[in-house]
Design a protein around this motif. Structure first.
Motif, short mmCIF file in Angstrom:
data_model
loop_
_atom_site.label_atom_id
_atom_site.label_comp_id
_atom_site.label_asym_id
_atom_site.label_seq_id
_atom_site.Cartn_x
_atom_site.Cartn_y
_atom_site.Cartn_z
N UNK A 28 0.79 -1.19 -0.16
CA UNK A 28 -0.03 0.12 0.14
C UNK A 28 0.94 1.21 -0.03
N UNK A 29 0.32 2.36 -0.26
CA UNK A 29 1.21 3.53 -0.19
C UNK A 29 1.92 3.69 1.19
N UNK A 30 1.50 3.45 2.08
CA UNK A 30 2.28 3.78 3.38
C UNK A 30 3.31 2.78 3.49
N UNK A 31 3.35 1.49 2.94
CA UNK A 31 4.48 0.65 2.98
C UNK A 31 5.31 0.95 2.16
N UNK A 32 5.05 1.45 0.91
CA UNK A 32 6.07 2.06 -0.14
C UNK A 32 6.78 3.18 0.39
N UNK A 33 6.07 4.10 1.05
CA UNK A 33 6.73 5.43 1.85
C UNK A 33 7.83 5.02 2.67
N UNK A 40 8.35 2.98 -7.91
CA UNK A 40 8.33 2.18 -9.08
C UNK A 40 9.35 1.06 -9.18
N UNK A 41 10.62 1.37 -9.08
CA UNK A 41 11.65 0.22 -8.77
C UNK A 41 11.25 -0.78 -8.02
N UNK A 42 10.68 -0.57 -6.78
CA UNK A 42 10.26 -1.44 -5.75
C UNK A 42 9.13 -2.28 -6.18
N UNK A 43 8.05 -1.67 -6.81
CA UNK A 43 7.02 -2.38 -7.37
C UNK A 43 7.24 -3.61 -8.31
#
Length: 221
Positions: A28-33, A40-43
């Protein structure tokens, strides 16, 4: 019961995926932050590492914005499941995405009514947030039990994905109820493998083996 890892941390994903414990990922956006790398690279890397479903969440709240983001997220890989919030426009998006053959995970579900609506719209997964309900003085597992029963009664094909898991007992209870999937943070998965008696038993075995080696200096096997 399948286990999804609820994280965007690549190190944790690789660690538990190498053990064969990861059936899928939710983000989710929180985890990515919380991660230092470009989202984008992480996903892109998560989708490459994990062969099972990977839920990537839209941040738009209108039908048009959710559809645009869903198509963009789906380009990361065939195993991408688009996370859609429980909103009226979200349900419209879920219906359209199902027609297009794109799987969805309806998130932020806090009632059986919402779960039924999501299933009727065509969601592949519905995510009741049990920990947040517990925090609010309600019983999150009661909600899971209601959803599983209703889906069973009417042969809904939507998977019940238990989210906001706070401790290992949530996993056990979800399994006993018959939830299809639990998604949990890496530290909870680590706790599931640990037990003080395991540590004690292993220490005893190793100590005894050291005695055997001392008594048999030429021991080989």
């Amino acid at each position: 019961m399948k286990i999804f890892l609820d994280t965007a941390n690549l190190e944790s994903i690789k660690k538990y995926n190498d053990m064969g414990l990861v059936d899928g990922i939710t983000t989710n956006p929180t985890l990515l932050s919380r991660e230092k790398e470009n989202p984008a690279q992480i996903m892109r890397e998560i989708v490459r590492i994990v062969k099972g479903p990977v839920s990537l969440e839209v941040v738009g709240t209108t039908y048009d914005s959710m559809m645009e983001e869903a198509h963009r997220l789906k380009k990361y890989g065939k195993n991408v499941v688009v996370k859609i919030p429980m909103l009226p426009d979200g349900m419209r998006a879920v219906k359209k995405l199902k027609e297009e053959g794109i799987e969805t995970n309806v998130t932020l579900v806090f009632s059986a009514n919402q779960a039924v609506i999501a299933a009727k719209a065509g969601a592949s997964y519905v995510s009741p947030f049990i920990g947040r309900l517990d925090d609010a003085g309600q019983d999150g597992m009661t909600l899971v039990r209601e959803i599983v029963q209703i889906f069973s009664n009417y042969k809904f094909t939507t998977n019940v994905l238990v989210a906001s898991v706070r401790h290992p007992m949530h996993v056990i209870e979800a399994g006993k109820i018959g939830a299809h999937v639990v998604t949990l943070p890496p530290d909870i998965l680590g706790k599931m493998m640990a037990h003080p008696l395991t540590d004690k038993g292993l220490a005893s075995f190793l100590a005894d083996w050291e005695k055997v080696k001392k008594e048999n200096p030429n021991l080989s096997f």
